[in-house]
Motif scaffolding. Structure first.
Motif, PDB file in Angstrom:
ATOM      1  N   ARG A  85      -1.800  -8.769  -1.316  1.00 49.33           N
ATOM      2  CA  ARG A  85      -1.607  -9.853  -2.290  1.00 49.33           C
ATOM      3  C   ARG A  85      -2.945 -10.374  -2.803  1.00 49.33           C
ATOM      4  NH1 ARG A  85      -1.330 -15.457   0.140  1.00 49.33           N
ATOM      5  NH2 ARG A  85      -2.183 -15.188   2.209  1.00 49.33           N
ATOM      6  N   HIS A  86      -4.008 -10.150  -2.041  1.00 50.02           N
ATOM      7  CA  HIS A  86      -5.335 -10.596  -2.451  1.00 50.02           C
ATOM      8  C   HIS A  86      -5.926  -9.725  -3.554  1.00 50.02           C
ATOM      9  CE1 HIS A  86      -5.385 -13.535   0.704  1.00 50.02           C
ATOM     10  NE2 HIS A  86      -5.137 -12.608   1.603  1.00 50.02           N
ATOM     11  N   ALA A  87      -5.308  -8.584  -3.807  1.00 48.67           N
ATOM     12  CA  ALA A  87      -5.810  -7.681  -4.845  1.00 48.67           C
ATOM     13  C   ALA A  87      -5.557  -8.234  -6.242  1.00 48.67           C
ATOM     14  CB  ALA A  87      -5.171  -6.307  -4.699  1.00 48.67           C
ATOM     15  N   GLY A  88      -4.623  -9.160  -6.360  1.00 56.54           N
ATOM     16  CA  GLY A  88      -4.328  -9.744  -7.662  1.00 56.54           C
ATOM     17  C   GLY A  88      -3.618  -8.777  -8.600  1.00 56.54           C
ATOM     18  N   VAL A  89      -2.910  -7.813  -8.031  1.00 56.87           N
ATOM     19  CA  VAL A  89      -2.197  -6.812  -8.821  1.00 56.87           C
ATOM     20  C   VAL A  89      -0.750  -7.252  -8.955  1.00 56.87           C
ATOM     21  CG1 VAL A  89      -1.422  -4.419  -8.853  1.00 56.87           C
ATOM     22  CG2 VAL A  89      -3.706  -4.979  -8.025  1.00 56.87           C
ATOM     23  N   ASP A  90      -0.285  -7.404 -10.182  1.00 59.92           N
ATOM     24  CA  ASP A  90       1.097  -7.836 -10.359  1.00 59.92           C
ATOM     25  C   ASP A  90       2.060  -6.702 -10.681  1.00 59.92           C
ATOM     26  OD1 ASP A  90       0.063  -7.447 -12.863  1.00 59.92           O
ATOM     27  OD2 ASP A  90       0.673  -9.375 -13.672  1.00 59.92           O
ATOM     28  N   CYS A  91       1.577  -5.461 -10.702  1.00 61.75           N
ATOM     29  CA  CYS A  91       2.462  -4.331 -10.991  1.00 61.75           C
ATOM     30  C   CYS A  91       3.042  -3.703  -9.725  1.00 61.75           C
ATOM     31  CB  CYS A  91       1.754  -3.284 -11.834  1.00 61.75           C
ATOM     32  SG  CYS A  91       0.307  -2.572 -11.046  1.00 61.75           S
ATOM     33  N   ALA A  92       2.582  -4.097  -8.546  1.00 61.77           N
ATOM     34  CA  ALA A  92       3.136  -3.576  -7.295  1.00 61.77           C
ATOM     35  C   ALA A  92       4.402  -4.351  -6.941  1.00 61.77           C
ATOM     36  CB  ALA A  92       2.112  -3.700  -6.164  1.00 61.77           C
ATOM     37  N   ASP A  93       5.325  -3.687  -6.281  1.00 59.98           N
ATOM     38  CA  ASP A  93       6.581  -4.332  -5.879  1.00 59.98           C
ATOM     39  C   ASP A  93       6.386  -5.278  -4.701  1.00 59.98           C
ATOM     40  OD1 ASP A  93       8.269  -2.781  -7.713  1.00 59.98           O
ATOM     41  OD2 ASP A  93       7.705  -1.092  -6.432  1.00 59.98           O
ATOM     42  N   LEU A  94       5.468  -4.941  -3.806  1.00 64.06           N
ATOM     43  CA  LEU A  94       5.235  -5.719  -2.597  1.00 64.06           C
ATOM     44  C   LEU A  94       3.813  -6.247  -2.594  1.00 64.06           C
ATOM     45  CD1 LEU A  94       6.793  -3.129  -0.116  1.00 64.06           C
ATOM     46  CD2 LEU A  94       7.917  -5.171  -1.033  1.00 64.06           C
ATOM     47  N   ALA A  95       3.661  -7.560  -2.513  1.00 63.40           N
ATOM     48  CA  ALA A  95       2.350  -8.197  -2.369  1.00 63.40           C
ATOM     49  C   ALA A  95       2.184  -8.495  -0.882  1.00 63.40           C
ATOM     50  CB  ALA A  95       2.280  -9.466  -3.200  1.00 63.40           C
ATOM     51  N   LEU A  96       1.518  -7.602  -0.174  1.00 61.96           N
ATOM     52  CA  LEU A  96       1.456  -7.657   1.281  1.00 61.96           C
ATOM     53  C   LEU A  96       0.363  -8.591   1.781  1.00 61.96           C
ATOM     54  CD1 LEU A  96       1.883  -3.826   1.754  1.00 61.96           C
ATOM     55  CD2 LEU A  96       3.640  -5.583   2.078  1.00 61.96           C
ATOM     56  N   LYS A  97       0.641  -9.195   2.934  1.00 63.49           N
ATOM     57  CA  LYS A  97      -0.350 -10.049   3.581  1.00 63.49           C
ATOM     58  C   LYS A  97      -0.486  -9.629   5.035  1.00 63.49           C
ATOM     59  CE  LYS A  97       2.846 -13.811   4.718  1.00 63.49           C
ATOM     60  NZ  LYS A  97       3.991 -12.955   4.768  1.00 63.49           N
ATOM     61  N   GLU A  98      -1.577 -10.056   5.658  1.00 67.53           N
ATOM     62  CA  GLU A  98      -1.822  -9.708   7.049  1.00 67.53           C
ATOM     63  C   GLU A  98      -0.621 -10.100   7.898  1.00 67.53           C
ATOM     64  OE1 GLU A  98      -5.062 -10.511  10.585  1.00 67.53           O
ATOM     65  OE2 GLU A  98      -5.576 -11.043   8.540  1.00 67.53           O
ATOM     66  N   GLY A  99      -0.203  -9.178   8.746  1.00 65.53           N
ATOM     67  CA  GLY A  99       0.926  -9.427   9.637  1.00 65.53           C
ATOM     68  C   GLY A  99       2.257  -8.920   9.104  1.00 65.53           C
ATOM     69  N   ASP A 100       2.335  -8.595   7.806  1.00 65.50           N
ATOM     70  CA  ASP A 100       3.577  -8.034   7.266  1.00 65.50           C
ATOM     71  C   ASP A 100       3.878  -6.714   7.962  1.00 65.50           C
ATOM     72  OD1 ASP A 100       3.956 -10.112   5.504  1.00 65.50           O
ATOM     73  OD2 ASP A 100       3.312  -8.999   3.733  1.00 65.50           O
ATOM     74  N   GLU A 101       5.154  -6.454   8.180  1.00 58.46           N
ATOM     75  CA  GLU A 101       5.576  -5.205   8.792  1.00 58.46           C
ATOM     76  C   GLU A 101       6.586  -4.523   7.886  1.00 58.46           C
ATOM     77  OE1 GLU A 101       7.139  -6.403  12.609  1.00 58.46           O
ATOM     78  OE2 GLU A 101       5.141  -6.460  13.494  1.00 58.46           O
ATOM     79  N   LEU A 102       6.417  -3.233   7.715  1.00 56.83           N
ATOM     80  CA  LEU A 102       7.349  -2.416   6.948  1.00 56.83           C
ATOM     81  C   LEU A 102       7.979  -1.431   7.931  1.00 56.83           C
ATOM     82  CD1 LEU A 102       5.122  -1.628   3.851  1.00 56.83           C
ATOM     83  CD2 LEU A 102       6.874  -3.404   4.057  1.00 56.83           C
ATOM     84  N   LEU A 103       9.267  -1.178   7.777  1.00 57.82           N
ATOM     85  CA  LEU A 103       9.968  -0.266   8.663  1.00 57.82           C
ATOM     86  C   LEU A 103      10.066   1.126   8.066  1.00 57.82           C
ATOM     87  CD1 LEU A 103      12.960  -2.408  10.004  1.00 57.82           C
ATOM     88  CD2 LEU A 103      10.904  -1.696  11.244  1.00 57.82           C
ATOM     89  N   LEU A 104       9.750   2.095   8.886  1.00 51.03           N
ATOM     90  CA  LEU A 104      10.032   3.507   8.608  1.00 51.03           C
ATOM     91  C   LEU A 104      10.946   3.923   9.748  1.00 51.03           C
ATOM     92  CD1 LEU A 104       6.480   4.856   7.712  1.00 51.03           C
ATOM     93  CD2 LEU A 104       8.310   4.174   6.144  1.00 51.03           C
ATOM     94  N   GLY A 105      12.233   3.968   9.498  1.00 50.46           N
ATOM     95  CA  GLY A 105      13.187   4.181  10.585  1.00 50.46           C
ATOM     96  C   GLY A 105      13.048   3.047  11.572  1.00 50.46           C
ATOM     97  N   GLU A 106      12.789   3.367  12.830  1.00 52.66           N
ATOM     98  CA  GLU A 106      12.599   2.355  13.859  1.00 52.66           C
ATOM     99  C   GLU A 106      11.134   1.953  14.044  1.00 52.66           C
ATOM    100  OE1 GLU A 106      15.113   0.858  15.625  1.00 52.66           O
ATOM    101  OE2 GLU A 106      16.445   1.926  14.265  1.00 52.66           O
ATOM    102  N   GLN A 107      10.246   2.634  13.324  1.00 46.62           N
ATOM    103  CA  GLN A 107       8.812   2.380  13.480  1.00 46.62           C
ATOM    104  C   GLN A 107       8.345   1.293  12.524  1.00 46.62           C
ATOM    105  OE1 GLN A 107       7.498   3.939  16.044  1.00 46.62           O
ATOM    106  NE2 GLN A 107       9.318   5.207  16.269  1.00 46.62           N
ATOM    107  N   LYS A 108       7.473   0.426  13.003  1.00 48.03           N
ATOM    108  CA  LYS A 108       6.873  -0.624  12.179  1.00 48.03           C
ATOM    109  C   LYS A 108       5.457  -0.217  11.794  1.00 48.03           C
ATOM    110  CE  LYS A 108       9.354  -4.275  14.542  1.00 48.03           C
ATOM    111  NZ  LYS A 108       9.195  -5.440  15.427  1.00 48.03           N
ATOM    112  N   ILE A 109       5.156  -0.363  10.506  1.00 51.18           N
ATOM    113  CA  ILE A 109       3.778  -0.140  10.082  1.00 51.18           C
ATOM    114  C   ILE A 109       3.295  -1.421   9.428  1.00 51.18           C
ATOM    115  CG2 ILE A 109       3.991   2.344   9.824  1.00 51.18           C
ATOM    116  CD1 ILE A 109       4.116   1.888   6.763  1.00 51.18           C
TER     117      ILE A 109
END
Length: 109
Positions: A85-109
Motif C-alpha cells: 500500500r506504500h507504493a501508492g499504486v491504485d491499479c493493483a487489486d490488493l494494497a498490502l501492508k505488513e502482517g497481511d496473509e494470503l492463502l494458497l490452499g492451506e499455506q499462508k504467505i
C-alpha cells in the motif's frame, strides 16, 4: 502444520530480474511474484505445464529495472494483483501492508 510448498525461481537476462513462483503442493494454488512483462508467456506456460492454479500475482516493489507483467496476467486470467500500500499504486487489486496473509490452499504467505 507442515510446510508443503513448491518454490521456483525464473530469470530474465535483459534486466537481470528474478521472478518467483510459490505454490501449495496439495491444492496447487500458486502466486507469481515480480513477473516481467516480456516473460509473461513463459511464466504462464510453466504454470500450466506444472498443473498449478494461479491465484495471485504480487509485486514486492515498484520496478525501476523492468515493467511488471502483473496487469497483463490479471487481464488474461482474471486474478488478483497485489503490491504494498506504500507504493501508492491504485491499479493493483490488493494494497498490502505488513502482517497481511494470503492463502494458497492451506499455506499462508
Amino acid at each position: 502444520m507442515k510446510l508443503e510448498v513448491l518454490f521456483y525461481q525464473f530469470f530474465e537476462p535483459e534486466s537481470c530480474t528474478y521472478t518467483y513462483l510459490i505454490a501449495d503442493k496439495a491444492s496447487k494454488e500458486a502466486s507469481l511474484i515480480d513477473p516481467v512483462l516480456e516473460m509473461v508467456d513463459r511464466d504462464l506456460q510453466w504454470v500450466r505445464e506444472a498443473g498449478l492454479k494461479l491465484k495471485y500475482v504480487l509485486d514486492t516493489h515498484i520496478h525501476a529495472d523492468h515493467i511488471t507483467g502483473a496487469g497483463q496476467i490479471r487481464e488474461r486470467l482474471n486474478i488478483k494483483t497485489g503490491v504494498s500500500r506504500h507504493a501508492g499504486v491504485d491499479c493493483a487489486d490488493l494494497a498490502l501492508k505488513e502482517g497481511d496473509e494470503l492463502l494458497l490452499g492451506e499455506q499462508k504467505i
